[in-house]
Design a protein around this motif. Sequence first.
Motif, PDB file in Angstrom:
ATOM      1  N   ASP A   1       0.848  -1.181   0.000  1.00  0.00           N
ATOM      2  CA  ASP A   1       0.000   0.000   0.000  1.00  0.00           C
ATOM      3  C   ASP A   1       0.888   1.237   0.000  1.00  0.00           C
ATOM      4  OD1 ASP A   1       0.980   0.211   2.580  1.00  0.00           O
ATOM      5  OD2 ASP A   1      -0.916  -0.333   3.539  1.00  0.00           O
ATOM      6  N   ALA A   2       0.286   2.402   0.010  1.00  0.00           N
ATOM      7  CA  ALA A   2       1.066   3.641  -0.075  1.00  0.00           C
ATOM      8  C   ALA A   2       2.043   3.765   1.084  1.00  0.00           C
ATOM      9  CB  ALA A   2       0.123   4.842  -0.124  1.00  0.00           C
ATOM     10  N   THR A   3       1.612   3.361   2.272  1.00  0.00           N
ATOM     11  CA  THR A   3       2.491   3.456   3.442  1.00  0.00           C
ATOM     12  C   THR A   3       3.723   2.583   3.271  1.00  0.00           C
ATOM     13  OG1 THR A   3       0.617   3.913   4.913  1.00  0.00           O
ATOM     14  CG2 THR A   3       2.650   3.114   5.937  1.00  0.00           C
ATOM     15  N   GLY A   4       3.527   1.364   2.772  1.00  0.00           N
ATOM     16  CA  GLY A   4       4.654   0.464   2.548  1.00  0.00           C
ATOM     17  C   GLY A   4       5.605   0.998   1.489  1.00  0.00           C
TER      18      GLY A   4
ATOM     19  N   VAL B   1       6.108   4.186   0.761  1.00  0.00           N
ATOM     20  CA  VAL B   1       6.840   5.303   1.362  1.00  0.00           C
ATOM     21  C   VAL B   1       8.008   4.783   2.188  1.00  0.00           C
ATOM     22  CG1 VAL B   1       6.707   7.143   3.079  1.00  0.00           C
ATOM     23  CG2 VAL B   1       4.914   6.915   1.352  1.00  0.00           C
ATOM     24  N   LYS B   2       7.779   3.737   2.981  1.00  0.00           N
ATOM     25  CA  LYS B   2       8.825   3.181   3.839  1.00  0.00           C
ATOM     26  C   LYS B   2       9.968   2.588   3.021  1.00  0.00           C
ATOM     27  CE  LYS B   2       5.889   2.090   7.830  1.00  0.00           C
ATOM     28  NZ  LYS B   2       5.318   1.000   8.661  1.00  0.00           N
TER      29      LYS B   2
ATOM     30  N   ARG C   1       5.548  11.263   1.768  1.00  0.00           N
ATOM     31  CA  ARG C   1       4.151  10.835   1.717  1.00  0.00           C
ATOM     32  C   ARG C   1       3.299  11.804   0.903  1.00  0.00           C
ATOM     33  NH1 ARG C   1       0.739   7.432   4.254  1.00  0.00           N
ATOM     34  NH2 ARG C   1       2.421   6.590   5.521  1.00  0.00           N
TER      35      ARG C   1
ATOM     36  N   TYR D   1       1.139   9.586  -3.754  1.00  0.00           N
ATOM     37  CA  TYR D   1      -0.073   9.313  -4.533  1.00  0.00           C
ATOM     38  C   TYR D   1       0.025   9.927  -5.933  1.00  0.00           C
ATOM     39  CZ  TYR D   1      -2.277   7.420  -0.381  1.00  0.00           C
ATOM     40  OH  TYR D   1      -2.575   6.632   0.715  1.00  0.00           O
TER      41      TYR D   1
ATOM     42  N   LYS E   1      -8.599  -0.947   0.955  1.00  0.00           N
ATOM     43  CA  LYS E   1      -7.247  -0.386   0.952  1.00  0.00           C
ATOM     44  C   LYS E   1      -6.641  -0.580  -0.429  1.00  0.00           C
ATOM     45  CE  LYS E   1      -4.665  -0.708   4.556  1.00  0.00           C
ATOM     46  NZ  LYS E   1      -3.759  -1.201   5.646  1.00  0.00           N
TER      47      LYS E   1
ATOM     48  N   GLN F   1      -3.877  -1.190  -3.073  1.00  0.00           N
ATOM     49  CA  GLN F   1      -2.593  -1.864  -3.091  1.00  0.00           C
ATOM     50  C   GLN F   1      -2.001  -1.825  -4.508  1.00  0.00           C
ATOM     51  OE1 GLN F   1      -3.349  -5.781  -1.416  1.00  0.00           O
ATOM     52  NE2 GLN F   1      -2.800  -5.009   0.627  1.00  0.00           N
TER      53      GLN F   1
END
Length: 252
Positions: free
Chosen positions: A26-29, A31-32, A38, A42, A62, A64
Amino acid sequence: MLQPFGFTQYESKVYEALISVNEPLDATGIVKRSGIPRSKVYEVLQRMSEKGMILESTVDKKRQYTALPIESTIDKLKSDFEANVEHLRNVPITEAPSDDRVWTLKDDQSIQAVQKEMIQGAKDSIIISGWADDLRVHLPILEQFDRNGGQVEIHTIGELDTSIANVSILVPNSMHQTLERSRTLIIDNQEMIFAGIEQNAWQAIQTQSRPLVTFFKEFFYHDVALTEITKKYSDTILEDPSIRELLLKLRY
């Protein structure tokens, strides 16, 4: 990874982050794993999706993402490149008037490409000089032009095996210590390009200026004449130290 193919640094980082794992992110993953801010992720994901470089899915509300597989990416990049080349080839070009400006050009590959285009556009005559290993790149086109009745004159530094009859060959020896790599090409007595090495990099000038075309044409025959005279009368000429020293200072 993808920057050499025209993608931005962030786009390349997104692809690297996704292709390096065996599961969607997902977007959080992303970014990490990518280090992309962040606030930008998108926007980058949207661009990569529009370019067909990532796949998207919604699972449990969510979003992905996963990367287009490597082999599919390679095929896509090849197809995009070929399509862009075809588009470039079909761009309409207006016939340009005679241009006596002197243009400068850098990078060996670019210079070779311009020389090739000039040779392919020749109608009546081609005058070309250079080192044998450079001239071999263009030899098939030159020989075809010669077979088709065009006039081809070559001055080469080093042996050159060719069916073209009008070739002057200078085989360097230990006395030719001042020889420098260069290339001269004159097309139809109307356009010329001269290239040489400056600070370990190829640079060239190209022009249709009549005085410069005439000058470099005479310079070509100067090289040919010196080569043939030296070959025929080398024993006599080189016996005279002052003449030998003078001749070996010349560029030919």
